[in-house]
Design a protein around this motif. Structure first.
Motif, PDB file in Angstrom:
ATOM      1  N   ASN A 181       0.567  -1.218   0.023  1.00 50.95           N
ATOM      2  CA  ASN A 181       0.093  -0.180   0.074  1.00 50.95           C
ATOM      3  C   ASN A 181       0.696   1.153  -0.049  1.00 50.95           C
ATOM      4  OD1 ASN A 181      -3.014  -0.928   2.010  1.00 50.95           O
ATOM      5  ND2 ASN A 181      -2.295  -1.639   0.154  1.00 50.95           N
ATOM      6  N   ARG A 182       1.836   1.081   0.943  1.00 53.11           N
ATOM      7  CA  ARG A 182       2.670   2.608   1.100  1.00 53.11           C
ATOM      8  C   ARG A 182       3.454   2.608  -0.309  1.00 53.11           C
ATOM      9  NH1 ARG A 182       7.814   4.274   1.886  1.00 53.11           N
ATOM     10  NH2 ARG A 182       8.780   2.127   1.559  1.00 53.11           N
ATOM     11  N   LEU A 183       3.869   1.551  -1.061  1.00 46.97           N
ATOM     12  CA  LEU A 183       4.684   2.002  -2.154  1.00 46.97           C
ATOM     13  C   LEU A 183       3.867   2.247  -3.329  1.00 46.97           C
ATOM     14  CD1 LEU A 183       7.138  -0.886  -1.518  1.00 46.97           C
ATOM     15  CD2 LEU A 183       7.802   1.230  -1.650  1.00 46.97           C
ATOM     16  N   GLY A 184       2.621   1.623  -3.583  1.00 47.70           N
ATOM     17  CA  GLY A 184       1.745   1.982  -4.522  1.00 47.70           C
ATOM     18  C   GLY A 184       1.817   0.324  -5.423  1.00 47.70           C
ATOM     19  N   ILE A 185       2.059  -0.395  -4.776  1.00 52.60           N
ATOM     20  CA  ILE A 185       1.769  -1.992  -5.519  1.00 52.60           C
ATOM     21  C   ILE A 185       0.640  -2.417  -5.434  1.00 52.60           C
ATOM     22  CG2 ILE A 185       2.978  -4.031  -5.783  1.00 52.60           C
ATOM     23  CD1 ILE A 185       5.444  -3.119  -4.854  1.00 52.60           C
ATOM     24  N   MET A 186      -0.258  -2.699  -6.347  1.00 52.63           N
ATOM     25  CA  MET A 186      -1.669  -3.351  -6.149  1.00 52.63           C
ATOM     26  C   MET A 186      -1.343  -4.828  -5.343  1.00 52.63           C
ATOM     27  SD  MET A 186      -3.493  -2.244  -9.505  1.00 52.63           S
ATOM     28  CE  MET A 186      -2.105  -2.812 -10.767  1.00 52.63           C
ATOM     29  N   VAL A 187      -2.121  -5.021  -4.465  1.00 53.40           N
ATOM     30  CA  VAL A 187      -2.479  -6.530  -3.843  1.00 53.40           C
ATOM     31  C   VAL A 187      -3.156  -7.224  -4.709  1.00 53.40           C
ATOM     32  CG1 VAL A 187      -2.829  -7.656  -1.740  1.00 53.40           C
ATOM     33  CG2 VAL A 187      -1.779  -5.389  -1.615  1.00 53.40           C
ATOM     34  N   ASP A 188      -2.641  -8.365  -5.146  1.00 52.47           N
ATOM     35  CA  ASP A 188      -3.585  -9.482  -5.916  1.00 52.47           C
ATOM     36  C   ASP A 188      -3.950 -10.698  -5.020  1.00 52.47           C
ATOM     37  OD1 ASP A 188      -4.662 -11.074  -7.899  1.00 52.47           O
ATOM     38  OD2 ASP A 188      -2.645 -11.585  -8.574  1.00 52.47           O
ATOM     39  N   ARG A 205      -8.390   2.510 -13.393  1.00 54.61           N
ATOM     40  CA  ARG A 205      -8.937   3.139 -12.510  1.00 54.61           C
ATOM     41  C   ARG A 205      -8.450   2.820 -10.959  1.00 54.61           C
ATOM     42  NH1 ARG A 205     -12.411   1.536  -8.740  1.00 54.61           N
ATOM     43  NH2 ARG A 205     -13.384  -0.079 -10.165  1.00 54.61           N
ATOM     44  N   VAL A 206      -8.434   1.569 -10.630  1.00 53.93           N
ATOM     45  CA  VAL A 206      -7.914   1.009  -9.395  1.00 53.93           C
ATOM     46  C   VAL A 206      -6.620   1.330  -9.546  1.00 53.93           C
ATOM     47  CG1 VAL A 206      -7.604  -1.451  -8.242  1.00 53.93           C
ATOM     48  CG2 VAL A 206      -9.706  -0.866  -9.243  1.00 53.93           C
ATOM     49  N   TRP A 207      -5.840   1.170 -10.446  1.00 51.90           N
ATOM     50  CA  TRP A 207      -4.369   1.372 -10.368  1.00 51.90           C
ATOM     51  C   TRP A 207      -4.072   2.676  -9.929  1.00 51.90           C
ATOM     52  CZ3 TRP A 207      -0.915   0.022 -15.128  1.00 51.90           C
ATOM     53  CH2 TRP A 207       0.530   0.318 -14.972  1.00 51.90           C
ATOM     54  N   GLY A 208      -4.832   3.788 -10.568  1.00 51.37           N
ATOM     55  CA  GLY A 208      -4.709   4.802 -10.328  1.00 51.37           C
ATOM     56  C   GLY A 208      -4.926   5.204  -8.905  1.00 51.37           C
ATOM     57  N   GLU A 209      -6.062   4.891  -8.220  1.00 54.28           N
ATOM     58  CA  GLU A 209      -6.491   4.992  -6.803  1.00 54.28           C
ATOM     59  C   GLU A 209      -5.166   4.455  -5.934  1.00 54.28           C
ATOM     60  OE1 GLU A 209     -10.129   3.532  -5.887  1.00 54.28           O
ATOM     61  OE2 GLU A 209     -11.163   4.376  -7.456  1.00 54.28           O
ATOM     62  N   VAL A 210      -4.545   3.384  -6.118  1.00 52.73           N
ATOM     63  CA  VAL A 210      -3.349   2.848  -5.554  1.00 52.73           C
ATOM     64  C   VAL A 210      -2.183   3.434  -5.461  1.00 52.73           C
ATOM     65  CG1 VAL A 210      -1.846   0.611  -5.040  1.00 52.73           C
ATOM     66  CG2 VAL A 210      -4.368   0.307  -5.665  1.00 52.73           C
ATOM     67  N   GLU A 211      -1.754   4.077  -6.730  1.00 49.48           N
ATOM     68  CA  GLU A 211      -0.587   4.878  -7.186  1.00 49.48           C
ATOM     69  C   GLU A 211      -0.980   6.356  -6.212  1.00 49.48           C
ATOM     70  OE1 GLU A 211       1.398   5.676 -10.844  1.00 49.48           O
ATOM     71  OE2 GLU A 211      -0.098   7.281 -10.905  1.00 49.48           O
ATOM     72  N   LYS A 212      -2.262   6.718  -6.306  1.00 48.00           N
ATOM     73  CA  LYS A 212      -2.409   8.267  -5.759  1.00 48.00           C
ATOM     74  C   LYS A 212      -2.399   8.109  -4.247  1.00 48.00           C
ATOM     75  CE  LYS A 212      -6.160  11.928  -5.498  1.00 48.00           C
ATOM     76  NZ  LYS A 212      -7.458  12.097  -6.187  1.00 48.00           N
ATOM     77  N   ALA A 213      -2.897   6.966  -3.604  1.00 44.68           N
ATOM     78  CA  ALA A 213      -2.907   6.776  -2.256  1.00 44.68           C
ATOM     79  C   ALA A 213      -1.401   6.791  -1.708  1.00 44.68           C
ATOM     80  CB  ALA A 213      -3.704   5.441  -1.864  1.00 44.68           C
ATOM     81  N   ALA A 214      -0.754   6.174  -2.648  1.00 40.13           N
ATOM     82  CA  ALA A 214       0.993   5.836  -2.171  1.00 40.13           C
ATOM     83  C   ALA A 214       1.784   7.357  -2.268  1.00 40.13           C
ATOM     84  CB  ALA A 214       1.518   5.007  -3.075  1.00 40.13           C
ATOM     85  N   ARG A 215       1.184   8.128  -3.187  1.00 38.03           N
ATOM     86  CA  ARG A 215       1.782   9.502  -3.229  1.00 38.03           C
ATOM     87  C   ARG A 215       1.631  10.520  -2.145  1.00 38.03           C
ATOM     88  NH1 ARG A 215       0.808  10.417  -9.861  1.00 38.03           N
ATOM     89  NH2 ARG A 215       2.343   9.281 -10.555  1.00 38.03           N
ATOM     90  N   ARG A 216       0.447  10.081  -1.516  1.00 38.37           N
ATOM     91  CA  ARG A 216       0.043  10.680  -0.598  1.00 38.37           C
ATOM     92  C   ARG A 216       0.720  10.538   1.083  1.00 38.37           C
ATOM     93  NH1 ARG A 216      -5.486  10.112  -2.250  1.00 38.37           N
ATOM     94  NH2 ARG A 216      -5.834   8.556  -0.634  1.00 38.37           N
TER      95      ARG A 216
END
Length: 399
Positions: A197-204, A388-399
């Motif tokens: 989550n912190r790095l922006g890697i999607m959990v599969d 969309r999901v990838w973008g949300e994961v990436e955005k959360a990591a940047r925050r």
């Protein structure tokens, strides 16, 4: 997927079905939409037999000419390592070698391929007809017990990790394991999910046990994906496919279930055979362990596998089996939570008639159109939801 399909009685068939039979409208939509396939096993295939995938490679299911014919825009390249490599301590080496192979494809054909590290770069990088490649790690084994290796793989472009594969590992229990080790995620696995989550890697959550999926959803702060799963509704008792309950839980958190094409996941008979194989294999291993302890000759694994294959021929299925899964998932989860993860090059050619290679996405589009799905909804299924999901994961990591 890489699950010894030949052993399971699923014979190799490299016959490709052309998308030329699809309607003009279907082919046009496939070309215009952003098709995102979250699971293609080209890297491990390249290590076993190298081919230049920038030109026609008839023995593979992914190559550039057919990808363009089918409209494929983003291909997640599966960085697969086996439980055996995990046990031997070679998974890290294998994973990096496969990422090297993906980078080499781009280096050899920069006009045809590019590495995609962010969903925001899709439009820029796909200009000129490039197919965009993103590593997706199948099995968390390459990180070993070193959490810092996640950052290293993120730096190399890995954007999702399937936490376990066909056996329990340090991170999570596998859906295939006859006996679970952790009852879900391990304590280390909980740290892995938080760090992803912190790095922006999607959990599969494909491949992991039901309890492990529940643990993931309890811990994650962002949506998750199932990169290549079927709906268990069609294969009762087959834990490898996702249950309605857990699919709904993934969707509730904003995630997406990427539906797989392989025969073993869309055919009830093939799924039942696979479950029975693992149970029989586990029983054989247990019996051989007892024989070895008693100093007696062990039973032949080769003879067991040959007998199993002869007794369990693969069923033939058609594209409707995949369309049925998509229809069901859309009705259950809503169209915003469904996508595709084919498992091309990972199921030994055992695919539905009409979906035999990356040239065939237009056939899927035509089938969805005929079943009443709007073009806007088809675009979501083909790739919009995943981006969309990838973008949300990436955005959360940047925050």
């Amino acid at each position: 997927m890489r699950l010894r399909y030949a052993v399971l009685g699923l014979s190799l068939s490299m016959a490709a079905t052309s998308a030329s039979a699809a309607t003009d409208a279907a082919r046009k939509l496939a070309q215009d939409a952003i098709v995102v396939d979250t699971h293609i096993d080209a890297p491990s295939e390249l290590l076993s037999h190298w081919d230049d995938l920038g030109v026609s490679a008839p023995t593979k299911e992914f190559d550039y000419p057919r990808a363009r014919e089918g409209g494929l825009g983003v291909a997640f390249m599966s960085i697969y390592t086996s439980p055996e490599e995990d046990a031997a301590g070679t998974a890290w080496q294998t994973a990096n070698t496969q990422i090297d192979a993906v980078e080499a494809m781009v280096g050899r054909h920069p006009d045809k391929f590019a590495i995609l590290r962010s969903p925001g770069d899709v439009e820029k990088l796909r200009k000129g007809g490039r197919v965009l490649l993103t590593p997706g790690m199948e099995n968390g084994a390459p990180i070993g017990d070193d959490l810092s290796k996640l950052a290293g793989f993120h730096a190399r472009g890995v954007r999702y990790i399937t936490l376990a594969h066909s056996a329990n590992n340090r991170i999570a229990d596998s859906s295939y394991a006859q006996k679970k080790k952790w009852g879900g995620l391990s304590p280390f696995g909980e740290q892995v999910v938080a760090e992803m989550n912190r790095l922006g890697i999607m959990v599969d959550v494909s491949h992991i046990s039901d309890d492990a999926i529940r643990d993931v959803l309890r811990i994650t702060d962002v949506p998750v994906i199932a990169s290549h799963s079927g709906m268990r509704h069609f294969t009762p008792g087959f834990e490898r496919n996702i249950s309605d309950e857990l699919a709904l839980a993934v969707a509730k958190e904003g995630g997406v279930v990427q539906l797989v094409f392989g025969t073993g996941f869309v055919s009830a008979k093939a799924a039942s055979d696979m479950q029975a194989y693992f149970a029989a294999e586990a029983a054989l291993e247990e019996e051989n362990a007892k024989l070895a302890a008693a100093g007696k000759p062990q039973k032949s694994k080769d003879e067991f596998e040959k007998a199993w294959k002869d007794a369990h021929p693969v069923p033939v299925v058609h594209i409707d089996a995949v369309l049925d899964q998509i229809d069901y998932a859309v009705k259950l989860l809503g169209v915003d939570h469904v996508g595709i993860g084919s498992d091309f090059d990972g199921v030994s050619g055992n695919l539905p008639v009409g979906l035999r290679s990356v040239a065939d996405y237009p056939n899927l589009v035509e089938g969805l159109q005929k079943r009443g799905h709007s073009d806007a909804d088809i675009r979501k299924i083909l790739g919009g939801n995943l981006l969309r999901v990838w973008g949300e994961v990436e955005k959360a990591a940047r925050r």
